[in-house]
Design a protein around this motif. Structure first.
Motif, PDB file in Angstrom:
ATOM      1  N   GLU A   1       0.802  -1.127   0.003  1.00 20.85           N
ATOM      2  CA  GLU A   1       0.047   0.092   0.013  1.00 20.85           C
ATOM      3  C   GLU A   1       0.837   1.364   0.005  1.00 20.85           C
ATOM      4  O   GLU A   1       0.531   2.475  -0.625  1.00 20.85           O
ATOM      5  CB  GLU A   1      -0.877   0.180   1.286  1.00 20.85           C
ATOM      6  N   LEU A   2       1.996   1.161   0.670  1.00 21.87           N
ATOM      7  CA  LEU A   2       2.975   2.379   0.864  1.00 21.87           C
ATOM      8  C   LEU A   2       3.570   2.480  -0.510  1.00 21.87           C
ATOM      9  O   LEU A   2       3.495   3.736  -0.998  1.00 21.87           O
ATOM     10  CB  LEU A   2       4.069   1.990   1.887  1.00 21.87           C
ATOM     11  N   GLU A   3       3.958   1.434  -1.285  1.00 24.88           N
ATOM     12  CA  GLU A   3       4.590   1.922  -2.525  1.00 24.88           C
ATOM     13  C   GLU A   3       3.575   2.179  -3.632  1.00 24.88           C
ATOM     14  O   GLU A   3       3.772   3.186  -4.303  1.00 24.88           O
ATOM     15  CB  GLU A   3       4.961   0.465  -3.151  1.00 24.88           C
ATOM     16  N   LEU A   4       2.256   1.761  -3.308  1.00 18.12           N
ATOM     17  CA  LEU A   4       1.185   2.457  -4.041  1.00 18.12           C
ATOM     18  C   LEU A   4       0.909   3.948  -3.856  1.00 18.12           C
ATOM     19  O   LEU A   4       0.994   4.603  -4.870  1.00 18.12           O
ATOM     20  CB  LEU A   4       0.019   1.612  -4.059  1.00 18.12           C
ATOM     21  N   SER A   5       0.841   4.097  -2.712  1.00 20.17           N
ATOM     22  CA  SER A   5       0.709   5.642  -2.244  1.00 20.17           C
ATOM     23  C   SER A   5       1.864   6.410  -2.767  1.00 20.17           C
ATOM     24  O   SER A   5       1.616   7.619  -3.351  1.00 20.17           O
ATOM     25  CB  SER A   5       0.622   5.734  -0.563  1.00 20.17           C
ATOM     26  N   ARG A   6       3.084   5.754  -2.754  1.00 14.21           N
ATOM     27  CA  ARG A   6       4.339   6.647  -3.270  1.00 14.21           C
ATOM     28  C   ARG A   6       4.367   6.800  -4.533  1.00 14.21           C
ATOM     29  O   ARG A   6       4.536   7.959  -5.077  1.00 14.21           O
ATOM     30  CB  ARG A   6       5.567   5.864  -2.939  1.00 14.21           C
ATOM     31  N   GLN A   7       3.648   5.844  -5.603  1.00 13.09           N
ATOM     32  CA  GLN A   7       3.477   5.981  -6.986  1.00 13.09           C
ATOM     33  C   GLN A   7       2.424   7.062  -7.030  1.00 13.09           C
ATOM     34  O   GLN A   7       2.793   7.757  -7.898  1.00 13.09           O
ATOM     35  CB  GLN A   7       2.950   4.616  -7.343  1.00 13.09           C
ATOM     36  N   GLN A   8       1.562   7.204  -6.491  1.00 12.07           N
ATOM     37  CA  GLN A   8       0.292   8.039  -6.585  1.00 12.07           C
ATOM     38  C   GLN A   8       0.895   9.409  -6.390  1.00 12.07           C
ATOM     39  O   GLN A   8       0.859  10.205  -6.982  1.00 12.07           O
ATOM     40  CB  GLN A   8      -0.815   7.740  -5.782  1.00 12.07           C
ATOM     41  N   ILE A   9       1.502   9.571  -5.163  1.00 14.19           N
ATOM     42  CA  ILE A   9       2.225  10.855  -4.889  1.00 14.19           C
ATOM     43  C   ILE A   9       3.296  11.256  -5.767  1.00 14.19           C
ATOM     44  O   ILE A   9       3.463  12.686  -6.337  1.00 14.19           O
ATOM     45  CB  ILE A   9       2.949  10.530  -3.530  1.00 14.19           C
ATOM     46  N   GLN A  10       4.111  10.309  -6.322  1.00 14.46           N
ATOM     47  CA  GLN A  10       5.050  10.846  -7.269  1.00 14.46           C
ATOM     48  C   GLN A  10       4.482  11.154  -8.678  1.00 14.46           C
ATOM     49  O   GLN A  10       4.961  12.062  -9.540  1.00 14.46           O
ATOM     50  CB  GLN A  10       6.184   9.400  -7.632  1.00 14.46           C
ATOM     51  N   GLN A  11       3.131  10.398  -9.051  1.00 12.29           N
ATOM     52  CA  GLN A  11       2.445  10.771 -10.217  1.00 12.29           C
ATOM     53  C   GLN A  11       1.899  12.408  -9.949  1.00 12.29           C
ATOM     54  O   GLN A  11       2.024  13.113 -10.968  1.00 12.29           O
ATOM     55  CB  GLN A  11       1.500   9.787 -10.514  1.00 12.29           C
ATOM     56  N   ARG A  12       1.611  12.411  -8.683  1.00 12.75           N
ATOM     57  CA  ARG A  12       1.019  13.843  -8.378  1.00 12.75           C
ATOM     58  C   ARG A  12       1.901  14.926  -8.645  1.00 12.75           C
ATOM     59  O   ARG A  12       1.796  16.048  -9.147  1.00 12.75           O
ATOM     60  CB  ARG A  12       0.331  13.731  -7.188  1.00 12.75           C
ATOM     61  N   ILE A  13       3.086  14.552  -8.156  1.00 11.20           N
ATOM     62  CA  ILE A  13       4.400  15.539  -8.047  1.00 11.20           C
ATOM     63  C   ILE A  13       4.589  15.845  -9.529  1.00 11.20           C
ATOM     64  O   ILE A  13       4.842  16.844 -10.100  1.00 11.20           O
ATOM     65  CB  ILE A  13       5.425  15.105  -7.217  1.00 11.20           C
TER      66      ILE A  13
END
Length: 534
Positions: free
Chosen positions: A172-184
């Motif tokens: 879940e953390l990696e998924l959140s990080r991917q989402q955050i990185q995509q948003r960045i």
């Protein structure tokens, strides 16, 4: 700082007696216990006839047959040769100088163990109630627990190993990080776009200011030239008229001098005492030169150049009126420059909400095809079988394009409704510069990139833009509602009856003001009317 007693002691300790394994056995779930410890534990569960693992609470039925784990037994014996014992109840700690890690480098099975960096917070991983390492996680209560907690106050809860929960949370953390990185990444793109927007706004504003200064300078120069021309004309006319007056004045003054001289002669003759002398001189003295015609001097009332002042004043007033009217358009055009940074306002839902944006629209007779008759205050159009007596105009649709545009231009948020009767109608919007003449489909609403049209007939609905036809499903109605949000680039068509049903919504960027359009394409007698909504 202290470190937790070596993990290999934990792996080779019985979780029941907390001592080094004696005659170690392994359950099918992979946990290790002393032979006697697990047997005693299961003896207490004979009445239930269901046997569980003390560590993971996995149930077994029937009671498993246990066999000694010889490899683990050999490992325990090797540990004993190093003088290592199981951790006491208080979990003693070893310092950096201890050699408790050495077996992980010397004993083959222990070389596979994963070693962690020392931590000052290891005590937080010890269960305060059972003084055991919390290697499990209770999903029911969302907390870390030890294996004894799982068979005690957390019995029956949804429990997994801490490692399994960590794996799930890590995913879940990696998924959140991917989402955050995509948003960045998206926000970086937005920042770049906004920077480009700033540069575009600044460039456009600078050019507009420069162009406005040039235009106003040209206007000022034109006014200065006209002022100079009027001044020059007045002075020239002044000189001409003064010259004429002075010329006549000089003639009159010469005539006065001559008359005075003649008067003196006559006066002298009148005093002559000799009658013969008087009669002899009288013919030559009494003859007068032709007099200037006094009636040719027509002095008008004192209004010489006052009419010029009046004419210039009238010009000033007209220019002021034009500037006042046009300035409103200029000012509105400036204020309409708006970078859409925030989310657009939500589209209305009910008809009463749409009516708040209702627009009074009339049809422009100068754009109407000659086979179209306008009526009802230029709100209704009827297709005729004969040409109407319209004058030629460059904005008029020609040939078989039985189309007409609205007189009003549309910007901002607008709503209008079209009531139609007959075989079919194009309910459209278009830029003012859409083609008007020729036999090419470039003139047809929806067949170019300057117009959008919902085509309604008795059997189907179709949306057209840039000559692409998109079938539209939905209830057919004789009344179509059109909603335009020019700034947001939204164009929506609705079927209007007792309720409003969205037929089609189109998103784009409008680069010019729009005009409402209608096309009657079936047969003579078909009508379409822009409804009065207020």
């Amino acid at each position: 700082s202290a470190t937790l007693i070596t993990c290999f002691l934990l792996e080779t300790s019985c979780s029941i007696c907390l001592d080094l394994l004696k005659d170690p056995v392994t359950t099918s779930c992979g946990h290790n216990f002393c032979m006697n410890c697990i047997k005693s534990h299961w003896d207490g569960e004979d009445e239930k006839n269901i046997y569980s693992c003390p560590q993971c609470v996995k149930a077994f039925k029937p009671r498993p047959v246990l066999e000694k784990n010889t490899m683990l037994a050999d490992l325990v014996e090797q540990l004993k040769t190093f003088g290592l014992q199981a951790a006491p109840a208080d979990h003693c700690y070893a310092g950096p100088e201890d050699k408790h890690l050495q077996p992980h480098y010397d004993i083959a099975p222990l070389k596979k163990h994963k070693l962690l960096e020392p931590s000052e917070k290891l005590q937080e991983n010890i269960c305060s109630r059972h003084d055991e390492v919390m290697k499990m996680f209770c999903r029911t209560d969302q907390q870390c627990i030890c294996y004894l907690c799982s068979v005690d106050e957390h019995k029956g809860h949804d429990t997994v190993s801490a490692a399994a929960e960590r794996t799930e949370r890590q995913r879940e953390l990696e998924l959140s990080r991917q989402q955050i990185q995509q948003r960045i990444q998206d926000r970086d793109e937005d920042v770049k776009l906004l920077q480009q927007e700033v540069e575009a706004i600044n460039g456009s504003a600078d050019k507009a200011v420069e162009d406005a200064e040039k235009i106003f300078t040209q206007l000022i120069r034109l006014m200065e030239k006209r002022k100079s021309d009027v001044k020059q004309q007045i002075r020239s006319q002044q000189e001409t008229e003064v010259s004429r007056v002075k010329e006549l004045q000089e003639k009159l003054e010469q005539e006065i001098t001559e008359l005075k001289r003649k008067d003196a002669e006559l006066n002298l003759l009148s005093h002559t005492e000799d009658h013969n002398q008087f009669l002899h001189n009288y013919p030559s003295v009494s003859a007068l030169s032709e007099a200037t015609d006094s009636y040719s001097i027509n002095i008008r009332p004192l209004r010489y150049f006052e009419d010029v002042t009046a004419a210039v004043s009238e010009l000033r007033d007209q220019l002021q009126d034009i500037l006042t009217q046009k300035w409103t358009n200029v000012s509105l055009t400036v204020t309409e420059v708006d970078v859409l940074l925030s989310e657009p306002e939500p589209e209305p839902k009910t008809r009463s909400e749409f009516l708040r944006y209702s627009q009074e629209i009339t049809l422009d007779i100068y754009t109407a095809n000659r086979r179209l008759l306008l009526s009802e205050g230029n709100r209704k159009v009827t297709r005729m079988s004969e040409d109407q007596s319209y004058s030629d105009h460059p904005d008029r649709f020609t040939v078989w394009w039985f189309q007409v545009l609205s007189r009003e231009s549309l910007t901002g948020r607008c709503y209008w409704e079209v009531e139609w009767r007959g075989g079919g109608v194009y309910v459209a919007v278009a830029y003012k510069n859409v083609s008007r003449a020729g036999r090419s489909d470039e003139c047809l609403f929806g067949s170019n990139n300057k117009s959008w049209a919902l085509v309604c007939d008795q059997n189907s609905l179709t949306f057209r833009f840039s000559n692409i036809q998109t079938p539209v499903s939905g209830p057919r109605s004789s009344r179509v509602g059109v909603y335009l949000d020019h700034r947001a680039g939204i164009l929506s068509f609705y079927s209007v009856s007792e309720t409003m049903t969205l037929l089609h919504r189109f998103h784009t960027t409008f680069s010019q003001p729009l005009h409402a359009g209608l096309r009657l394409y079936k047969s003579a007698g078909d009508t379409a009317e822009l409804c009065k909504l207020k």
